[in-house]
Enzyme design. Structure first.
Site, short mmCIF file in Angstrom:
data_model
loop_
_atom_site.label_atom_id
_atom_site.label_comp_id
_atom_site.label_asym_id
_atom_site.label_seq_id
_atom_site.Cartn_x
_atom_site.Cartn_y
_atom_site.Cartn_z
N CYS A 1 -6.44 -0.35 -13.49
CA CYS A 1 -5.73 -1.53 -14.00
C CYS A 1 -6.68 -2.48 -14.72
CB CYS A 1 -4.99 -2.22 -12.86
SG CYS A 1 -5.98 -2.48 -11.38
N1 NAP Z 1 -1.60 -1.26 -7.36
C1 NAP Z 1 -2.07 -1.27 -8.59
O1 NAP Z 1 -1.96 -2.27 -9.32
C2 NAP Z 1 -2.74 -0.04 -9.17
C3 NAP Z 1 -3.06 -0.04 -10.54
C4 NAP Z 1 -3.69 1.09 -11.09
C5 NAP Z 1 -3.98 2.18 -10.28
N2 NAP Z 1 -3.67 2.14 -8.95
C6 NAP Z 1 -4.00 3.33 -8.16
O2 NAP Z 1 -2.79 4.04 -7.92
C7 NAP Z 1 -2.84 4.68 -6.65
C8 NAP Z 1 -1.66 4.18 -5.81
O3 NAP Z 1 -1.76 2.77 -5.72
P1 NAP Z 1 -0.66 1.89 -5.00
O4 NAP Z 1 -1.00 0.48 -5.27
O5 NAP Z 1 0.71 2.40 -5.32
O6 NAP Z 1 -1.00 2.21 -3.46
P2 NAP Z 1 -0.06 2.02 -2.20
O7 NAP Z 1 0.93 0.95 -2.45
O8 NAP Z 1 -0.97 1.90 -1.04
O9 NAP Z 1 0.71 3.42 -2.10
C9 NAP Z 1 0.05 4.64 -1.96
C10 NAP Z 1 1.00 5.61 -1.29
O10 NAP Z 1 0.34 6.88 -1.18
C11 NAP Z 1 0.77 7.51 0.02
N3 NAP Z 1 -0.40 8.19 0.58
C12 NAP Z 1 -1.53 7.61 1.08
N4 NAP Z 1 -2.40 8.56 1.47
C13 NAP Z 1 -1.82 9.75 1.18
C14 NAP Z 1 -2.21 11.10 1.37
N5 NAP Z 1 -3.40 11.42 1.91
N6 NAP Z 1 -1.36 12.09 0.98
C15 NAP Z 1 -0.16 11.78 0.44
N7 NAP Z 1 0.28 10.52 0.26
C16 NAP Z 1 -0.55 9.52 0.63
C17 NAP Z 1 1.31 6.43 0.96
O11 NAP Z 1 2.60 6.76 1.34
P3 NAP Z 1 2.96 7.36 2.79
O12 NAP Z 1 1.93 6.78 3.76
O13 NAP Z 1 4.33 6.84 3.04
O14 NAP Z 1 2.88 8.82 2.64
C18 NAP Z 1 1.37 5.17 0.11
O15 NAP Z 1 2.64 4.59 0.09
C19 NAP Z 1 -4.19 4.28 -6.03
O16 NAP Z 1 -5.12 5.30 -6.28
C20 NAP Z 1 -4.57 3.02 -6.79
O17 NAP Z 1 -5.95 2.79 -6.85
C21 NAP Z 1 -3.03 1.08 -8.38
#
Ligand code: NAP
Length: 336
Positions: free
Chosen positions: A144
């Site tokens: 981001c």
């Molecule tokens: N938030 C942002 O603004 C943003 C921007 C750019 C990139 N990103 C990247 O995008 C990715 C997701 O970010 P997010 O903000 O959506 O994170 P988040 O809200 O924490 O969601 C991640 C989801 O992944 C699932 N998860 C976690 N560990 C896992 C595993 N080992 N196997 C399968 N599922 C798993 C979890 O769901 P369950 O526990 O229900 O399975 C969780 O809901 C990250 O790598 C982050 O760095 C985020």
């Protein structure tokens, strides 16, 4: 119809992928995973997606029967999932940092652990790699902060009028994902501004990697958490290596981004606002002011969950699949 699966669909970027993909006319969402919400209707977790009948499943990617899978999972988790999916011939857009680096050693240095499964990937910034993305099997969706920072700096690197940049970014709390922490706890982050990872944020080498492929640029980067839910506002400070006027600076940006569907260059002196891009896939870039000492200030605003994550991922999917690249993304932000 393109059959699409989302791993990590219960998180913030997963929810945003669902928001954009639900109404995409060429997409059928065949599977959405969550380990903790197995068999739960998605509207229980994403209450705005009321009309969806989708239900979270705790299933393996191999059971999805998808043509393309988004891995909206944390870094470290994606690298355990992606190689297996690619082996089955399914294309992947990974939202984590696991595949963004050309040199795996850089990843290991900044993320602090070994990479188990390096793969060839295309860095998914359409403004830089549109043609490569179209053919890619694995797209590493950009971070981001790097997305916002690159919107404010790429034209300078292209013109080779920059050697050093200082990027000061403010981010909303959703950047930290759905799991609460002491930093994101309301009394700690509300009514407050919290600088963090002041000289060692892992997005710094990602920005430097992409700029330096165009022209050698040293990047200094400091993020701050501010009490808003969405958005990244990046203020770039730099002493340009050539003397140019503010209007020439604006013109450089106008020319660089003139064909880009999701970048808007504001007029000289106009300041980008988070509220103007919130909820949208647009990046606004503006300021272009140069002070009496020759310091140029360029400011960009994006929504971290959209242009900084899921909107950009859908943009990449549209490119990979030959769809209209603006499909399902052509909506303005939510000002005020
Ligand atoms: N938030 C942002 O603004 C943003 C921007 C750019 C990139 N990103 C990247 O995008 C990715 C997701 O970010 P997010 O903000 O959506 O994170 P988040 O809200 O924490 O969601 C991640 C989801 O992944 C699932 N998860 C976690 N560990 C896992 C595993 N080992 N196997 C399968 N599922 C798993 C979890 O769901 P369950 O526990 O229900 O399975 C969780 O809901 C990250 O790598 C982050 O760095 C985020």
């Amino acid at each position: 119809m393109l059959k699409v699966g989302i791993i990590g669909a219960s998180g913030y970027t997963g929810g945003e992928l669902l928001r954009f993909l639900q109404n995409h006319p060429q997409v059928e969402i065949v599977a959405v995973t969550s380990r903790q919400y197995h068999e739960t209707p998605i509207k229980k977790i994403h209450p705005h997606l009321r009309d969806s009948d989708l239900v979270f499943k705790d299933i393996a990617a191999s059971a999805m029967d998808a043509d393309l899978i988004f891995t909206a999972t944390p870094h470290g988790a994606s690298m355990k999932l992606v190689p297996e999916i690619l082996e089955t011939g399914t294309r992947v857009i990974d939202l984590s940092g696991d595949y963004r680096f050309d040199d795996v050693k850089t990843y290991e240095k900044w993320y602090g652990f070994s990479h188990e499964n390096p793969q060839e990937a295309v860095y998914g910034l359409p403004e830089l790699y549109r043609e490569e993305i179209k053919k890619a099997n694995l797209v590493a969706n950009p971070g981001c902060f790097p997305t916002g920072a690159l919107m404010a700096t790429l034209p300078l690197a292209k013109e080779k009028i920059v050697e050093n940049v200082i990027i000061d970014s403010k981010t909303g709390v959703s950047g930290a994902g759905i799991t609460p922490t002491s930093v994101t706890h309301y009394p700690n982050c509300s009514d407050n501004v919290t600088p963090y990872a002041i000289i060692n944020h892992r997005h710094m080498p990602e920005i430097e990697q992409e700029l330096s492929k165009i022209s050698p640029v040293k990047v200094s980067f400091t993020p701050h958490l501010v009490p808003v839910i969405r958005g990244i506002l990046s203020t770039v400070h730099t002493f340009l290596t050539e003397e140019i006027s503010s209007s020439e600076l604006e013109l450089i940006y106008q020319k660089y981004f003139q064909k880009e569907p999701f970048v808007r260059i504001l007029e000289e002196g106009e300041i980008p606002a988070l509220s103007a891009v919130r909820g949208s896939n647009y990046a606004h870039v503006g300021s272009f002011q140069i002070d009496q000492h020759g310091r140029a200030v360029i400011i960009s605003a994006i929504d971290n969950l959209v242009k900084g994550a899921s909107g950009q991922a859908v943009h990449n999917m549209n490119l990979m699949c030959g769809f209209d690249e603006k499909e399902s993304l052509d909506i303005y932000g939510m000002h005020p």
